[in-house]
Design a protein around this motif. Structure first.
Motif, PDB file in Angstrom:
ATOM      1  N   GLU A  91      62.651  39.127  43.190  1.00 21.88           N
ATOM      2  CA  GLU A  91      62.361  37.846  42.569  1.00 21.88           C
ATOM      3  C   GLU A  91      61.423  37.015  43.455  1.00 21.88           C
ATOM      4  OE1 GLU A  91      64.923  34.197  40.609  1.00 21.88           O
ATOM      5  OE2 GLU A  91      65.707  35.246  42.356  1.00 21.88           O
ATOM      6  N   GLN A  92      61.680  37.007  44.754  1.00 22.38           N
ATOM      7  CA  GLN A  92      60.833  36.228  45.658  1.00 22.38           C
ATOM      8  C   GLN A  92      59.432  36.822  45.752  1.00 22.38           C
ATOM      9  OE1 GLN A  92      63.725  36.196  49.044  1.00 22.38           O
ATOM     10  NE2 GLN A  92      63.491  33.971  48.918  1.00 22.38           N
ATOM     11  N   ILE A  93      59.329  38.146  45.786  1.00 21.71           N
ATOM     12  CA  ILE A  93      58.013  38.787  45.817  1.00 21.71           C
ATOM     13  C   ILE A  93      57.228  38.439  44.560  1.00 21.71           C
ATOM     14  CG2 ILE A  93      56.854  41.030  45.697  1.00 21.71           C
ATOM     15  CD1 ILE A  93      59.027  42.087  47.604  1.00 21.71           C
ATOM     16  N   ALA A  94      57.899  38.423  43.414  1.00 17.56           N
ATOM     17  CA  ALA A  94      57.228  38.057  42.163  1.00 17.56           C
ATOM     18  C   ALA A  94      56.744  36.612  42.210  1.00 17.56           C
ATOM     19  CB  ALA A  94      58.175  38.272  40.985  1.00 17.56           C
ATOM     20  N   GLN A  95      57.513  35.732  42.846  1.00 17.52           N
ATOM     21  CA  GLN A  95      57.095  34.337  42.970  1.00 17.52           C
ATOM     22  C   GLN A  95      55.857  34.209  43.848  1.00 17.52           C
ATOM     23  OE1 GLN A  95      60.047  31.095  43.444  1.00 17.52           O
ATOM     24  NE2 GLN A  95      61.593  32.712  43.437  1.00 17.52           N
ATOM     25  N   ILE A  96      55.782  34.984  44.925  1.00 15.45           N
ATOM     26  CA  ILE A  96      54.591  34.944  45.782  1.00 15.45           C
ATOM     27  C   ILE A  96      53.367  35.364  44.984  1.00 15.45           C
ATOM     28  CG2 ILE A  96      53.464  35.989  47.789  1.00 15.45           C
ATOM     29  CD1 ILE A  96      56.259  36.247  49.063  1.00 15.45           C
ATOM     30  N   GLU A  97      53.502  36.443  44.237  1.00 20.12           N
ATOM     31  CA  GLU A  97      52.366  36.951  43.462  1.00 20.12           C
ATOM     32  C   GLU A  97      51.935  35.962  42.382  1.00 20.12           C
ATOM     33  OE1 GLU A  97      50.951  41.079  41.263  1.00 20.12           O
ATOM     34  OE2 GLU A  97      52.902  40.959  42.256  1.00 20.12           O
ATOM     35  N   ALA A  98      52.885  35.162  41.885  1.00 21.68           N
ATOM     36  CA  ALA A  98      52.578  34.212  40.810  1.00 21.68           C
ATOM     37  C   ALA A  98      52.231  32.819  41.323  1.00 21.68           C
ATOM     38  CB  ALA A  98      53.771  34.124  39.860  1.00 21.68           C
ATOM     39  N   GLN A 134      47.393  36.242  46.721  1.00 24.73           N
ATOM     40  CA  GLN A 134      48.787  36.268  46.288  1.00 24.73           C
ATOM     41  C   GLN A 134      49.295  37.701  46.154  1.00 24.73           C
ATOM     42  OE1 GLN A 134      46.365  34.310  45.147  1.00 24.73           O
ATOM     43  NE2 GLN A 134      47.146  32.429  44.166  1.00 24.73           N
ATOM     44  N   ARG A 135      48.520  38.562  45.512  1.00 26.64           N
ATOM     45  CA  ARG A 135      48.946  39.948  45.325  1.00 26.64           C
ATOM     46  C   ARG A 135      49.063  40.660  46.673  1.00 26.64           C
ATOM     47  NH1 ARG A 135      49.104  43.660  41.261  1.00 26.64           N
ATOM     48  NH2 ARG A 135      48.262  42.121  39.818  1.00 26.64           N
ATOM     49  N   ARG A 136      48.121  40.413  47.567  1.00 23.70           N
ATOM     50  CA  ARG A 136      48.154  41.088  48.863  1.00 23.70           C
ATOM     51  C   ARG A 136      49.329  40.609  49.716  1.00 23.70           C
ATOM     52  NH1 ARG A 136      42.640  41.860  51.951  1.00 23.70           N
ATOM     53  NH2 ARG A 136      44.214  42.899  53.271  1.00 23.70           N
ATOM     54  N   LEU A 137      49.637  39.320  49.667  1.00 27.23           N
ATOM     55  CA  LEU A 137      50.775  38.811  50.424  1.00 27.23           C
ATOM     56  C   LEU A 137      52.085  39.376  49.880  1.00 27.23           C
ATOM     57  CD1 LEU A 137      49.768  35.059  50.887  1.00 27.23           C
ATOM     58  CD2 LEU A 137      49.692  36.881  52.601  1.00 27.23           C
ATOM     59  N   ALA A 138      52.202  39.455  48.565  1.00 32.94           N
ATOM     60  CA  ALA A 138      53.400  40.038  47.954  1.00 32.94           C
ATOM     61  C   ALA A 138      53.558  41.492  48.385  1.00 32.94           C
ATOM     62  CB  ALA A 138      53.327  39.920  46.435  1.00 32.94           C
ATOM     63  N   ASN A 139      52.453  42.233  48.392  1.00 34.61           N
ATOM     64  CA  ASN A 139      52.499  43.631  48.807  1.00 34.61           C
ATOM     65  C   ASN A 139      52.825  43.749  50.293  1.00 34.61           C
ATOM     66  OD1 ASN A 139      52.006  46.541  48.284  1.00 34.61           O
ATOM     67  ND2 ASN A 139      50.339  46.237  49.746  1.00 34.61           N
ATOM     68  N   GLY A 140      52.277  42.849  51.107  1.00 31.77           N
ATOM     69  CA  GLY A 140      52.546  42.881  52.537  1.00 31.77           C
ATOM     70  C   GLY A 140      54.009  42.628  52.849  1.00 31.77           C
ATOM     71  N   LEU A 141      54.613  41.674  52.141  1.00 28.15           N
ATOM     72  CA  LEU A 141      56.030  41.399  52.361  1.00 28.15           C
ATOM     73  C   LEU A 141      56.885  42.592  51.944  1.00 28.15           C
ATOM     74  CD1 LEU A 141      58.184  39.335  53.218  1.00 28.15           C
ATOM     75  CD2 LEU A 141      58.273  38.589  50.839  1.00 28.15           C
ATOM     76  N   ALA A 142      56.564  43.173  50.783  1.00 28.23           N
ATOM     77  CA  ALA A 142      57.322  44.335  50.306  1.00 28.23           C
ATOM     78  C   ALA A 142      57.188  45.504  51.283  1.00 28.23           C
ATOM     79  CB  ALA A 142      56.841  44.738  48.915  1.00 28.23           C
ATOM     80  N   ARG A 143      55.991  45.706  51.805  1.00 27.47           N
ATOM     81  CA  ARG A 143      55.756  46.823  52.731  1.00 27.47           C
ATOM     82  C   ARG A 143      56.530  46.616  54.034  1.00 27.47           C
ATOM     83  NH1 ARG A 143      52.012  51.103  53.176  1.00 27.47           N
ATOM     84  NH2 ARG A 143      52.498  52.182  55.120  1.00 27.47           N
ATOM     85  N   PHE A 144      56.456  45.419  54.610  1.00 28.75           N
ATOM     86  CA  PHE A 144      57.156  45.175  55.873  1.00 28.75           C
ATOM     87  C   PHE A 144      58.660  45.287  55.678  1.00 28.75           C
ATOM     88  CE2 PHE A 144      59.027  42.435  59.175  1.00 28.75           C
ATOM     89  CZ  PHE A 144      58.497  43.047  60.293  1.00 28.75           C
ATOM     90  N   TRP A 145      59.163  44.812  54.557  1.00 30.42           N
ATOM     91  CA  TRP A 145      60.583  44.930  54.259  1.00 30.42           C
ATOM     92  C   TRP A 145      61.017  46.398  54.245  1.00 30.42           C
ATOM     93  CZ3 TRP A 145      64.929  42.035  53.436  1.00 30.42           C
ATOM     94  CH2 TRP A 145      65.980  42.668  52.771  1.00 30.42           C
ATOM     95  N   ARG A 146      60.263  47.229  53.538  1.00 25.66           N
ATOM     96  CA  ARG A 146      60.624  48.645  53.449  1.00 25.66           C
ATOM     97  C   ARG A 146      60.574  49.310  54.818  1.00 25.66           C
ATOM     98  NH1 ARG A 146      57.091  48.567  48.958  1.00 25.66           N
ATOM     99  NH2 ARG A 146      55.535  49.682  50.194  1.00 25.66           N
TER     100      ARG A 146
END
Length: 327
Positions: A91-98, A134-146
């Motif tokens: 949900e938070q990643i989706a908010q960053i992208e949006a 926005q899309r790159r930051l969302a992807n960066g957060l998801a990647r670092f989390w994983r």
């Protein structure tokens, strides 16, 4: 002092919630600064290897450095209320992208200029202006989390959930005001406002809005207030009992987040294939392959092709980490 003015509606909508995005950003900040957590120590090679990804590096470039006092709020969106129906981090990643482009530019171009001792890098500014950030930051957060935190989230979430449960009991027993006033010495409740001891003064009207209090594990010992995204108010405070019952000798987050990867490393004294490892430790080949890739990027395993198979084996560096953990 910062004062958050509330009304009865705000009190009725005040809640406690976990923020995995905030935990990720706190851990990334330590990683990028080569820092150490007071309980969990060094972020470790997996977290550092993740910084090589351009989207993770972009996210890290927006974090405070060398005494800067501001983290853009859009990187740690207010946790929603539908955690039972949807993963909070998703949900938070989706908010960053949006995130709205106007909000992004205000936070990055105006607030960093006020609160940072360094200018925003030209390359970062160009990405922000392009509308692709926005899309790159969302992807960066998801990647670092994983790469760095996903394995350890159950234990970190357990600490957060225990804190929330204790605060909820305090609310039932003593009331909202007294419970909020006991969150941290810098936080107080005046009857019609929440106050926070800060180096700057401000008076913000949050009447009729959600006010979220988020226990923080990896952001300890800081108290942080988030008020720059319109209508989104979050106050982060240190969770209780961080590190209680843990062996501090190891001082490594790998003791918390490395269950699958530690099992792989322990079994890789001898070179083995993905399929063999999956059978031996009881995970799917896809899961094993993902974790082996992360370990390889962190230079903790080597890989060599032998006929139809790729054989993995731990490095001397990994053997040293395992030995340190045992000691």
């Amino acid at each position: 002092m910062l004062t958050l003015r509330v009304d009865a509606d705000t009190v009725a909508r005040t809640r406690l919630a976990p923020s995995p995005a905030s935990e990720s950003v706190a851990w990334l900040k330590l990683t990028a600064a080569s820092g150490r957590h007071p309980v969990f120590g060094d972020p470790g090679p997996l977290a550092r290897a993740s910084l090589a990804h351009p989207d993770v590096a972009l996210l890290a470039d927006l974090l405070p450095q060398n005494g800067d006092t501001y983290t853009p709020d859009l990187l740690t969106p207010q946790p929603g209320t539908d955690a039972q129906r949807r993963d909070v981090l998703d949900e938070q990643i989706a908010q960053i992208e949006a995130a709205a482009q106007d909000d992004l530019e205000t936070q990055l171009f105006t607030y960093t200029r006020t609160h940072w001792s360094r200018p925003l890098r030209p390359a970062t500014r160009r990405i922000a202006e392009s509308g692709r950030m926005q899309r790159r930051l969302a992807n960066g957060l998801a990647r670092f989390w994983r790469d760095a935190l996903s394995d350890g989230w159950p234990e970190l979430r357990s600490i957060i959930d225990q804190d929330i449960a204790q605060r909820a009991t305090a609310i039932v027993t003593h009331g909202v005001g007294r419970a909020l006033g006991a969150l941290h010495p810098d936080i107080d409740w005046t009857g019609d406002a929440v106050t926070l001891a800060t180096s700057w003064d401000g008076d913000i009207d949050v009447t009729g809005r959600d006010l979220v209090f988020a226990p923080s594990v990896l952001g300890r010992p800081d108290v942080v207030v988030q008020v720059d995204t319109p209508g989104k108010f979050v106050l982060y405070y240190p969770a209780q009992r961080i590190g209680a019952g843990r062996d501090r000798r190891s001082g490594s987050i790998e003791q918390v987040v490395g269950n699958v990867r530690a099992a792989l490393l322990a079994d890789l004294e001898t070179a083995r294939s993905t399929a063999e490892l999956a059978t031996r430790i009881g995970y799917t080949p896809g899961t094993v392959s993902y974790h082996l890739s992360a370990l390889h990027r962190a230079r903790l395993v080597t890989k060599v092709r032998a006929g139809r198979y790729v054989m993995y084996q731990r490095t001397a560096r990994a053997a040293g980490l395992l030995e340190e953990a045992r000691g």
